[in-house]
Design an enzyme around this catalytic site. Structure first.
Site, PDB file in Angstrom:
ATOM      1  N   ASN A   7       0.882  -1.177   0.000  1.00  0.00           N
ATOM      2  CA  ASN A   7       0.000   0.000   0.000  1.00  0.00           C
ATOM      3  C   ASN A   7       0.920   1.229   0.000  1.00  0.00           C
ATOM      4  OD1 ASN A   7      -1.886   1.955   0.423  1.00  0.00           O
ATOM      5  ND2 ASN A   7      -2.731   1.075   2.310  1.00  0.00           N
ATOM      6  N   LYS A  14       3.517   0.757   2.902  1.00  0.00           N
ATOM      7  CA  LYS A  14       3.292  -0.322   3.873  1.00  0.00           C
ATOM      8  C   LYS A  14       3.376  -1.639   3.127  1.00  0.00           C
ATOM      9  CE  LYS A  14       0.027   2.306   6.579  1.00  0.00           C
ATOM     10  NZ  LYS A  14      -1.347   2.670   6.371  1.00  0.00           N
ATOM     11  N   ARG A  88      -2.316  -1.904  -3.639  1.00  0.00           N
ATOM     12  CA  ARG A  88      -3.589  -1.230  -3.418  1.00  0.00           C
ATOM     13  C   ARG A  88      -3.626   0.035  -4.286  1.00  0.00           C
ATOM     14  NH1 ARG A  88      -5.685   0.502   2.299  1.00  0.00           N
ATOM     15  NH2 ARG A  88      -7.825   0.878   1.753  1.00  0.00           N
ATOM     16  N   HIS A 177     -12.979   2.106   0.310  1.00  0.00           N
ATOM     17  CA  HIS A 177     -12.835   1.043   1.327  1.00  0.00           C
ATOM     18  C   HIS A 177     -13.330  -0.300   0.790  1.00  0.00           C
ATOM     19  CE1 HIS A 177     -13.261   4.241   4.766  1.00  0.00           C
ATOM     20  NE2 HIS A 177     -11.983   4.033   4.492  1.00  0.00           N
ATOM     21  N   ARG A 235     -13.034  14.528   8.266  1.00  0.00           N
ATOM     22  CA  ARG A 235     -13.782  14.932   7.063  1.00  0.00           C
ATOM     23  C   ARG A 235     -15.250  15.165   7.402  1.00  0.00           C
ATOM     24  NH1 ARG A 235     -11.967   9.761   3.644  1.00  0.00           N
ATOM     25  NH2 ARG A 235     -10.073   9.557   4.859  1.00  0.00           N
ATOM     26  N   LEU A 277     -10.610   8.344  18.137  1.00  0.00           N
ATOM     27  CA  LEU A 277     -11.751   7.878  18.937  1.00  0.00           C
ATOM     28  C   LEU A 277     -11.359   7.526  20.371  1.00  0.00           C
ATOM     29  CD1 LEU A 277     -13.640   5.813  16.219  1.00  0.00           C
ATOM     30  CD2 LEU A 277     -14.497   7.846  17.396  1.00  0.00           C
ATOM     31  N   ARG A 278     -10.101   7.156  20.582  1.00  0.00           N
ATOM     32  CA  ARG A 278      -9.679   6.862  21.958  1.00  0.00           C
ATOM     33  C   ARG A 278      -9.713   8.122  22.814  1.00  0.00           C
ATOM     34  NH1 ARG A 278      -4.955   3.407  19.352  1.00  0.00           N
ATOM     35  NH2 ARG A 278      -5.263   5.130  17.914  1.00  0.00           N
ATOM     36  N   GLY A 327     -14.777   0.612  14.707  1.00  0.00           N
ATOM     37  CA  GLY A 327     -15.821  -0.428  14.742  1.00  0.00           C
ATOM     38  C   GLY A 327     -15.361  -1.667  15.487  1.00  0.00           C
ATOM     39  N   GLU A 328     -14.080  -1.975  15.362  1.00  0.00           N
ATOM     40  CA  GLU A 328     -13.551  -3.191  15.990  1.00  0.00           C
ATOM     41  C   GLU A 328     -13.337  -3.016  17.494  1.00  0.00           C
ATOM     42  OE1 GLU A 328      -9.958  -4.099  13.840  1.00  0.00           O
ATOM     43  OE2 GLU A 328     -11.049  -4.353  11.961  1.00  0.00           O
ATOM     44  N   ASN A 329     -13.041  -1.777  17.901  1.00  0.00           N
ATOM     45  CA  ASN A 329     -12.550  -1.581  19.276  1.00  0.00           C
ATOM     46  C   ASN A 329     -13.356  -0.614  20.132  1.00  0.00           C
ATOM     47  OD1 ASN A 329     -10.094  -3.182  18.901  1.00  0.00           O
ATOM     48  ND2 ASN A 329      -9.572  -1.581  17.430  1.00  0.00           N
ATOM     49  N   GLU A 382      -7.392  -5.564   5.009  1.00  0.00           N
ATOM     50  CA  GLU A 382      -7.281  -5.150   3.607  1.00  0.00           C
ATOM     51  C   GLU A 382      -6.029  -5.736   2.945  1.00  0.00           C
ATOM     52  OE1 GLU A 382      -8.110  -1.520   5.564  1.00  0.00           O
ATOM     53  OE2 GLU A 382      -9.175  -0.737   3.816  1.00  0.00           O
TER      54      GLU A 382
HETATM   55  P1  AMP Z   1      -8.407   2.877  11.043  1.00  0.00           P
HETATM   56  O1  AMP Z   1      -8.635   4.050  10.134  1.00  0.00           O
HETATM   57  O2  AMP Z   1      -9.173   1.652  10.658  1.00  0.00           O
HETATM   58  O3  AMP Z   1      -6.949   2.611  11.295  1.00  0.00           O
HETATM   59  O4  AMP Z   1      -9.022   3.304  12.464  1.00  0.00           O
HETATM   60  C1  AMP Z   1      -8.550   4.403  13.170  1.00  0.00           C
HETATM   61  C2  AMP Z   1      -9.550   4.771  14.228  1.00  0.00           C
HETATM   62  O5  AMP Z   1      -9.760   3.657  15.098  1.00  0.00           O
HETATM   63  C3  AMP Z   1      -9.069   5.932  15.096  1.00  0.00           C
HETATM   64  O6  AMP Z   1     -10.087   6.887  15.307  1.00  0.00           O
HETATM   65  C4  AMP Z   1      -8.717   5.233  16.397  1.00  0.00           C
HETATM   66  O7  AMP Z   1      -8.872   6.065  17.469  1.00  0.00           O
HETATM   67  C5  AMP Z   1      -9.737   4.128  16.431  1.00  0.00           C
HETATM   68  N1  AMP Z   1      -9.302   3.125  17.404  1.00  0.00           N
HETATM   69  C6  AMP Z   1      -8.206   2.351  17.349  1.00  0.00           C
HETATM   70  N2  AMP Z   1      -8.101   1.632  18.494  1.00  0.00           N
HETATM   71  C7  AMP Z   1      -9.140   1.972  19.277  1.00  0.00           C
HETATM   72  C8  AMP Z   1      -9.582   1.604  20.584  1.00  0.00           C
HETATM   73  N3  AMP Z   1      -8.914   0.732  21.298  1.00  0.00           N
HETATM   74  N4  AMP Z   1     -10.708   2.168  21.072  1.00  0.00           N
HETATM   75  C9  AMP Z   1     -11.385   3.086  20.346  1.00  0.00           C
HETATM   76  N5  AMP Z   1     -11.025   3.462  19.121  1.00  0.00           N
HETATM   77  C10 AMP Z   1      -9.921   2.931  18.582  1.00  0.00           C
END
Ligand code: AMP
Length: 395
Positions: A7, A14, A88, A177, A235, A277-278, A327-329, A382
């Site tokens: 990528n 990467k 990619r 995506h 955005r 998001l953290r 979404g995952e975390n 991905e």
């Molecule tokens: P991505 O673009 O898929 O790499 O996701 C990045 C986003 O995932 C960022 O806003 C991060 O803060 C959020 N993220 C990653 N780890 C966590 C976590 N443990 N809790 C909440 N948000 C997370």
């Protein structure tokens, strides 16, 4: 068989080296600050993460260093072992609905649609050329982020603007995506053992939502560019376009300035003053008012799309899936979204939601047994999607 999944961005590259078809990651890492004298890179060697600085004048430098490191650390004994490189490519325009083997014609076509992704496609092409020169015997494969969405129908992908903009200038919804939405669709297809109807929420820094019918994408929230759809980290997503000319006049700024603000200083950043998001979650738990407001807006936008896609899918939805970093975390965002879906009979198992954190290795269902639609949290991948597509094409 060994193949690389790559990528390349404007100043980054990467990579992951896979043994296929076992899908074993032999090494991975990334190059940063390409185009400077003070670049740096990491590469995983066994359990160790090697970090070095280097002059990285361009992508060729990065590729040469990467290949040297692979041999130096005996990850490969000879570069001939690398049979293929999957790249990619953000934009495949109208032309590509699948990943393809890169030929001279494909290179020309990707170049010809660079106007549609001026920041991304030229950078990816620099990566392709660098690998073509360094390992000319390896096959190159292009994996497009738009391809999975090419099944969207005309009534959905057209904008209500003069039709000739589409004919002459390719103005339409493309969606992005796609590698992630495809990965989750394939994962759910094998889990449910059917071609499923899904609503996939890819909630990362960039964010998009897709509607999948019988395993095929029928709509997605991003549009002509990845700036459309829901509010994101920095955005704006969809806004009234007249705001642009209004702000240009009022703030006495040019289009570039406004464009930059909509891209880099809007979304969660624009409202809450932060975009990770953290950080947002910490401030939310401390009841910071701007952050509470931002989360209310953010989750409303996600719910708007889920509701719209629920209708598009005729109310027949096998699963709502959350994926990507947030979404995952992020159990807070998921809880807020799912709680707003109560009119559809969707309900959350709060304990499972808290426990299901991909970063801790836990995926699965976070809804209650009697939820009208099961809600899943799934890890996307991905890079693996690129490796799988590449393997399929060259095998
Ligand atoms: P991505 O673009 O898929 O790499 O996701 C990045 C986003 O995932 C960022 O806003 C991060 O803060 C959020 N993220 C990653 N780890 C966590 C976590 N443990 N809790 C909440 N948000 C997370």
């Amino acid at each position: 068989m060994k193949l690389l999944s790559v990528n390349a961005g404007s100043s980054t590259l990467k990579f992951r080296l896979y043994e296929m078809p076992e899908e074993k990651i032999l090494t991975k890492g990334n190059f940063e600050r390409i185009g400077t004298e003070e670049g740096d890179y990491t590469i995983r060697v066994g359990d160790e993460k090697v970090h070095k600085t280097a002059e990285l004048r361009d992508h060729n430098d990065a590729v040469h260093i990467l290949l040297e490191e692979l041999v130096h650390h005996h990850i490969v004994e000879s570069l001939d072992e690398i049979v293929a490189v999957g790249h990619r490519i953000v934009h495949g325009g109208n032309k590509y609905s699948k990943s393809v083997l890169i030929t001279d014609r494909v290179l020309k076509e990707i170049e010809s649609i660079s106007d549609l992704a001026p920041l991304h496609n030229p950078a990816a092409l620099r990566g392709v050329h660098a690998f073509m020169e360094a390992i000319p015997n390896a096959k190159m494969v292009a994996c497009f982020d738009t391809a999975f969405h090419q099944t969207i129908d005309e009534a959905t992908y057209l904008y209500p603007v003069p039709y000739e903009w589409y004919i002459k200038y390719d103005v339409r919804k493309y969606g992005f995506h796609g590698l992630s939405h495809k990965f989750i669709t394939e994962k759910m297809t094998s889990m449910l053992e059917k071609k499923p109807n899904l609503i996939i929420c890819h909630i990362g820094n960039g964010a998009s939502i897709s509607a999948i019918r019988d395993g095929i994408c029928i709509d997605t929230s991003m549009g002509f560019t990845p700036n459309a759809g829901i509010m994101m980290g920095t955005r704006s997503g969809d806004i009234d376009y007249s705001i642009i000319s209004y702000i240009m006049k009022k703030a006495e700024r040019n289009l570039e300035w406004v464009d930059n603000k909509l891209n880099k200083s809007s979304g969660l950043q624009g409202i809450a003053g932060m975009n990770d998001l953290r950080d947002i979650d910490r401030a939310y738990l401390a009841n910071e008012q701007k952050v509470v407001l931002a989360i209310e807006m953010y989750t409303n936008k996600i719910v708007d799309y889920i509701a719209k896609y629920y209708i598009k899918l005729g109310g027949k939805v096998d699963a709502i899936c959350f994926t990507a970093g947030g979404g995952e975390n992020d159990d807070i965002i998921r809880k807020e979204v799912v709680s707003k879906l109560y009119p559809l009979g969707v309900s959350l198992n709060e304990e499972k939601n808290k426990e299901t954190i991909v970063r801790r290795g836990v995926e699965g269902v976070i809804s209650t047994d009697d939820s009208s639609i099961p809600v899943y949290v799934l890890a996307t991948d991905e890079e693996l999607m690129i490796a799988r597509d590449t393997y399929e094409i060259i095998d």
